[in-house]
Enzyme design. Sequence first.
Site, short mmCIF file in Angstrom:
data_model
loop_
_atom_site.label_atom_id
_atom_site.label_comp_id
_atom_site.label_asym_id
_atom_site.label_seq_id
_atom_site.Cartn_x
_atom_site.Cartn_y
_atom_site.Cartn_z
N LEU A 186 0.79 -1.14 0.05
CA LEU A 186 0.03 -0.11 0.03
C LEU A 186 0.74 1.20 0.11
O LEU A 186 1.37 1.67 0.90
CB LEU A 186 -1.01 -0.01 1.14
CG LEU A 186 -2.20 -0.90 1.23
CD1 LEU A 186 -1.97 -2.34 0.89
CD2 LEU A 186 -2.89 -0.79 2.51
N GLY A 290 3.62 0.77 5.60
CA GLY A 290 4.74 1.31 6.22
C GLY A 290 4.51 1.82 7.51
O GLY A 290 5.42 2.73 7.98
N GLN A 299 -1.63 4.20 14.67
CA GLN A 299 -0.69 3.35 14.50
C GLN A 299 -0.35 2.66 15.99
O GLN A 299 0.65 2.24 16.21
CB GLN A 299 0.62 3.56 13.81
CG GLN A 299 0.06 3.80 12.48
CD GLN A 299 1.32 4.42 11.42
OE1 GLN A 299 2.61 4.58 11.94
NE2 GLN A 299 1.10 5.08 10.39
N CYS A 459 -7.45 26.84 2.20
CA CYS A 459 -7.19 25.88 3.08
C CYS A 459 -5.89 26.30 4.01
O CYS A 459 -5.24 27.07 3.66
CB CYS A 459 -7.05 24.29 3.00
SG CYS A 459 -5.44 24.03 1.92
#
Length: 485
Positions: A186, A290, A299, A459
């Site tokens: 991924l 990763g 994570q 933004c």
Amino acid sequence: MKFIIKLFPEIVIKSKSVRKRFNKILEGNLRTVLKRIDDRVRIRSAWDRMEVQTPDGLDLETQDALIAAMCRTPGISAVQQVEQCVYESVDHIYQEALKVYGAQLAGKTFCVRVKRLGNQDFSSLDVERYVGGGLNQNTDAIGVKLKKPDIEVRLDINNDVLSMVTRQHKGLGGFPIATQESVLSLISGGFDSGVSSFQFIKRGCRVHYCFFNLGGDAHESGVREMAYHIWQRYGFSHRVKFVAVPFEDVVADILENVENGYMGVVLKRQMMRAASKVADNLNIQALVTGEAVGQVSSQTISNLRVIDEVSEHVIMRPLIVSDKQTIIDQAIKIGTHDLAASMPEFCGVISKSPTIKASPKRLAEEEAKLNLSLIDEVVYRSNTEDIRDILNTNKPAPQEVEIVAELVPHSHVIDVRSDEEVEASPLELNNAFVEHIPFFKLNSEFPKLDANTDYYLYCDRGVMSRLQAIHLNEAGFANAKVYRP
């Protein structure tokens, strides 16, 4: 010119049948890699090494290209550059060794190692003593040292041919590609996913790539370049696939329906669901990411556990206990650092107070609000390409958009941030009209606006606004620009 390929030590200790299979695969991989540089190269496999013979008179540039390619081929411990000649006597062997090694020995300790094959009237020990004594007396070497010398003078005698290793180059190590099963990486284009992809190539896996497109062609083009770079340098011996999954609708679904603190974990779970379907289509059993434990809120060990629950595939994380600097150092070493550093950071799903310990019950409640059929839809719409073609595909080059730091009076500004970001820090401008349209609604809302008016997207970091302006420009809306004060 001749090169001797030394096998990675873990290959040498394999059983006879496994080692034979690894050797055969490595030989085929080398042929594929080297023939693109010079198709006259010949490779011969022996039990404990391989020999690469190049044509005579090869120019230095081609020699360097061949050496670099061999050193980047998984399964190779070292590449030894060899000089050969037909010898007449032991003294002749010494004279040739003096020519090659004499200057190198100045101020160094050394020893002589001889490997001999054939029927000669001398032993390997005879040659080691004669050549070692001559070099010790007639060079500026410090002296002979049998254990851990500075230089080893390596002589290979095969009948009447003397081979001398003149230079040794460090190989990549690892296992030959395709000795292990395929994986689906991924890849996001950042430091982590590039390094984790490389590590599985080095370990002998054929690595295919899955990219979740969250920001249009501008985002995808950089990731395609990184995937191609990794494959071209380290995995060229095998064809692999690059799969781009359009994920913007999934992100929009999450932002509209999921409670703020759970957005990151839900996004990762949706990615794993989609990646599992892509892997099934490619007949792949394992996913590679990763991720490193504790690097971001999604994570943590608790969150990784609930993320893994949505897939029956093995999810492997080679960087799980690596720190960021170690990963960046590895990216520099494999040549992906600059690409990763220039990759725009997607800032679409950022929770104000993300959970670090997601509750399975709460996740079920949040995901019950989603349109889960979107996963099947986006995987169906995904684009699968041969890695060899991804830089040659006739995709339009990412467009540049107009970016302004100062607005003319009565400009129309569109704040593309999420509701939470706008609520926390409203954009207030004098003499300009500000409208709030979250980025995930722009595709549906922008076509309803006046086509004769210029709209300036805003933004906080200028990343999302630029990506969305590019996306709108590509869709034919040239009146989408960027406001970046």
